[in-house]
Design a protein around this motif. Structure first.
Motif, PDB file in Angstrom:
ATOM      1  N   ARG A   4     -95.708 -12.016  51.031  1.00 30.93           N
ATOM      2  CA  ARG A   4     -96.672 -11.303  51.871  1.00 30.93           C
ATOM      3  C   ARG A   4     -96.298 -11.519  53.327  1.00 30.93           C
ATOM      4  NH1 ARG A   4    -101.244 -12.519  48.052  1.00 30.93           N
ATOM      5  NH2 ARG A   4    -100.869 -10.930  46.482  1.00 30.93           N
ATOM      6  N   VAL A   5     -96.442 -10.470  54.122  1.00 33.52           N
ATOM      7  CA  VAL A   5     -96.139 -10.525  55.548  1.00 33.52           C
ATOM      8  C   VAL A   5     -97.423 -10.288  56.321  1.00 33.52           C
ATOM      9  CG1 VAL A   5     -94.824  -9.507  57.441  1.00 33.52           C
ATOM     10  CG2 VAL A   5     -93.816  -9.600  55.145  1.00 33.52           C
ATOM     11  N   ASP A   6     -97.772 -11.218  57.172  1.00 33.97           N
ATOM     12  CA  ASP A   6     -98.923 -11.048  58.058  1.00 33.97           C
ATOM     13  C   ASP A   6     -98.442 -10.187  59.227  1.00 33.97           C
ATOM     14  OD1 ASP A   6    -100.887 -11.244  60.035  1.00 33.97           O
ATOM     15  OD2 ASP A   6    -101.390 -13.315  59.494  1.00 33.97           O
ATOM     16  N   ARG A   7     -98.777  -8.914  59.191  1.00 39.89           N
ATOM     17  CA  ARG A   7     -98.270  -7.966  60.171  1.00 39.89           C
ATOM     18  C   ARG A   7     -98.880  -8.179  61.556  1.00 39.89           C
ATOM     19  NH1 ARG A   7     -94.739  -4.677  58.615  1.00 39.89           N
ATOM     20  NH2 ARG A   7     -95.376  -2.856  59.781  1.00 39.89           N
ATOM     21  N   ASP A   8     -99.967  -8.923  61.627  1.00 43.64           N
ATOM     22  CA  ASP A   8    -100.528  -9.268  62.935  1.00 43.64           C
ATOM     23  C   ASP A   8     -99.722 -10.377  63.604  1.00 43.64           C
ATOM     24  OD1 ASP A   8    -102.612  -7.405  62.799  1.00 43.64           O
ATOM     25  OD2 ASP A   8    -103.907  -8.818  61.741  1.00 43.64           O
ATOM     26  N   ARG A   9     -99.029 -11.169  62.805  1.00 42.32           N
ATOM     27  CA  ARG A   9     -98.215 -12.276  63.334  1.00 42.32           C
ATOM     28  C   ARG A   9     -96.751 -11.909  63.519  1.00 42.32           C
ATOM     29  NH1 ARG A   9     -99.462 -18.206  61.351  1.00 42.32           N
ATOM     30  NH2 ARG A   9    -101.642 -18.271  61.894  1.00 42.32           N
ATOM     31  N   CYS A  10     -96.227 -11.070  62.656  1.00 40.41           N
ATOM     32  CA  CYS A  10     -94.791 -10.765  62.650  1.00 40.41           C
ATOM     33  C   CYS A  10     -94.354 -10.213  64.009  1.00 40.41           C
ATOM     34  CB  CYS A  10     -94.468  -9.760  61.549  1.00 40.41           C
ATOM     35  SG  CYS A  10     -92.708  -9.359  61.443  1.00 40.41           S
ATOM     36  N   ILE A  11     -93.257 -10.777  64.536  1.00 40.84           N
ATOM     37  CA  ILE A  11     -92.702 -10.313  65.802  1.00 40.84           C
ATOM     38  C   ILE A  11     -91.360  -9.606  65.600  1.00 40.84           C
ATOM     39  CG2 ILE A  11     -93.908 -12.040  67.207  1.00 40.84           C
ATOM     40  CD1 ILE A  11     -91.218 -13.635  67.249  1.00 40.84           C
ATOM     41  N   GLY A  12     -90.936  -9.463  64.349  1.00 37.31           N
ATOM     42  CA  GLY A  12     -89.706  -8.744  64.048  1.00 37.31           C
ATOM     43  C   GLY A  12     -88.434  -9.451  64.475  1.00 37.31           C
ATOM     44  N   SER A  13     -88.423 -10.777  64.413  1.00 36.26           N
ATOM     45  CA  SER A  13     -87.227 -11.519  64.826  1.00 36.26           C
ATOM     46  C   SER A  13     -86.038 -11.226  63.913  1.00 36.26           C
ATOM     47  CB  SER A  13     -87.495 -13.022  64.856  1.00 36.26           C
ATOM     48  OG  SER A  13     -87.544 -13.551  63.543  1.00 36.26           O
ATOM     49  N   GLY A  14     -86.300 -10.881  62.663  1.00 37.14           N
ATOM     50  CA  GLY A  14     -85.238 -10.565  61.709  1.00 37.14           C
ATOM     51  C   GLY A  14     -84.628 -11.768  61.023  1.00 37.14           C
ATOM     52  N   MET A  15     -85.062 -12.971  61.359  1.00 28.45           N
ATOM     53  CA  MET A  15     -84.503 -14.169  60.727  1.00 28.45           C
ATOM     54  C   MET A  15     -84.724 -14.137  59.213  1.00 28.45           C
ATOM     55  SD  MET A  15     -85.457 -17.072  63.533  1.00 28.45           S
ATOM     56  CE  MET A  15     -84.698 -18.380  62.585  1.00 28.45           C
ATOM     57  N   CYS A  16     -85.853 -13.628  58.792  1.00 28.46           N
ATOM     58  CA  CYS A  16     -86.159 -13.584  57.360  1.00 28.46           C
ATOM     59  C   CYS A  16     -85.204 -12.656  56.615  1.00 28.46           C
ATOM     60  CB  CYS A  16     -87.599 -13.167  57.136  1.00 28.46           C
ATOM     61  SG  CYS A  16     -88.024 -11.552  57.844  1.00 28.46           S
ATOM     62  N   VAL A  17     -84.871 -11.548  57.233  1.00 26.40           N
ATOM     63  CA  VAL A  17     -83.971 -10.583  56.599  1.00 26.40           C
ATOM     64  C   VAL A  17     -82.567 -11.167  56.471  1.00 26.40           C
ATOM     65  CG1 VAL A  17     -82.968  -8.277  56.822  1.00 26.40           C
ATOM     66  CG2 VAL A  17     -85.359  -8.653  57.419  1.00 26.40           C
ATOM     67  N   LEU A  18     -82.149 -11.929  57.460  1.00 21.78           N
ATOM     68  CA  LEU A  18     -80.845 -12.585  57.376  1.00 21.78           C
ATOM     69  C   LEU A  18     -80.822 -13.636  56.267  1.00 21.78           C
ATOM     70  CD1 LEU A  18     -80.041 -13.051  61.167  1.00 21.78           C
ATOM     71  CD2 LEU A  18     -79.018 -11.404  59.584  1.00 21.78           C
ATOM     72  N   SER A  19     -81.934 -14.339  56.076  1.00 15.81           N
ATOM     73  CA  SER A  19     -82.005 -15.381  55.044  1.00 15.81           C
ATOM     74  C   SER A  19     -82.179 -14.809  53.649  1.00 15.81           C
ATOM     75  CB  SER A  19     -83.181 -16.326  55.335  1.00 15.81           C
ATOM     76  OG  SER A  19     -82.982 -17.035  56.515  1.00 15.81           O
ATOM     77  N   ALA A  20     -82.961 -13.749  53.522  1.00 13.83           N
ATOM     78  CA  ALA A  20     -83.293 -13.214  52.195  1.00 13.83           C
ATOM     79  C   ALA A  20     -83.240 -11.686  52.171  1.00 13.83           C
ATOM     80  CB  ALA A  20     -84.677 -13.709  51.777  1.00 13.83           C
ATOM     81  N   PRO A  21     -82.050 -11.102  52.337  1.00 15.85           N
ATOM     82  CA  PRO A  21     -81.956  -9.634  52.353  1.00 15.85           C
ATOM     83  C   PRO A  21     -82.334  -8.988  51.022  1.00 15.85           C
ATOM     84  CG  PRO A  21     -79.771 -10.621  52.320  1.00 15.85           C
ATOM     85  CD  PRO A  21     -80.760 -11.743  52.510  1.00 15.85           C
ATOM     86  N   GLU A  22     -82.295  -9.773  49.945  1.00 12.23           N
ATOM     87  CA  GLU A  22     -82.695  -9.231  48.642  1.00 12.23           C
ATOM     88  C   GLU A  22     -84.207  -9.084  48.525  1.00 12.23           C
ATOM     89  OE1 GLU A  22     -83.380 -13.539  48.294  1.00 12.23           O
ATOM     90  OE2 GLU A  22     -81.767 -12.382  49.191  1.00 12.23           O
ATOM     91  N   ALA A  23     -84.950  -9.763  49.398  1.00 12.92           N
ATOM     92  CA  ALA A  23     -86.408  -9.774  49.296  1.00 12.92           C
ATOM     93  C   ALA A  23     -87.120  -9.130  50.475  1.00 12.92           C
ATOM     94  CB  ALA A  23     -86.903 -11.220  49.155  1.00 12.92           C
ATOM     95  N   LEU A  24     -86.458  -9.102  51.640  1.00 16.34           N
ATOM     96  CA  LEU A  24     -87.121  -8.631  52.852  1.00 16.34           C
ATOM     97  C   LEU A  24     -86.233  -7.671  53.630  1.00 16.34           C
ATOM     98  CD1 LEU A  24     -88.391 -12.148  53.731  1.00 16.34           C
ATOM     99  CD2 LEU A  24     -89.926 -10.217  53.369  1.00 16.34           C
TER     100      LEU A  24
END
Length: 76
Positions: A4-24
């Motif tokens: 789950r992504v808290d869209r009020d908190r997310c700043i779009g840094s992209g670190m999550c996508v680099l760590s888990a491109p299969e999931a995010l």
């Protein structure tokens, strides 16, 4: 495992996508979005996904049980 992504908190840094491109992925608005299976049906927990949750700079990601919906990580 559901992500789950808290869209009020997310700043779009992209670190999550680099760590888990299969999931995010980053959506058109630049914020993180779980890919289809991790949004509704659940997917397997990987080291990358665990790192994505741990390293999110604004703690916008949480992992939940696909079967019961309870929060797994980070702990409440």
């Amino acid at each position: 495992m559901l992500v789950r992504v808290d869209r009020d908190r997310c700043i779009g840094s992209g670190m999550c996508v680099l760590s888990a491109p299969e999931a995010l992925a980053l959506g058109p608005d630049g914020q993180a979005l779980p890919v289809a299976g991790f949004a509704d049906g659940g997917g397997e927990l990987t080291d990358g996904l665990a790192e994505a949750v741990e390293f999110c700079p604004v703690e916008a990601l949480t992992l939940h049980s696909a079967s019961g919906g309870h929060r797994i990580d980070p702990p409440e």
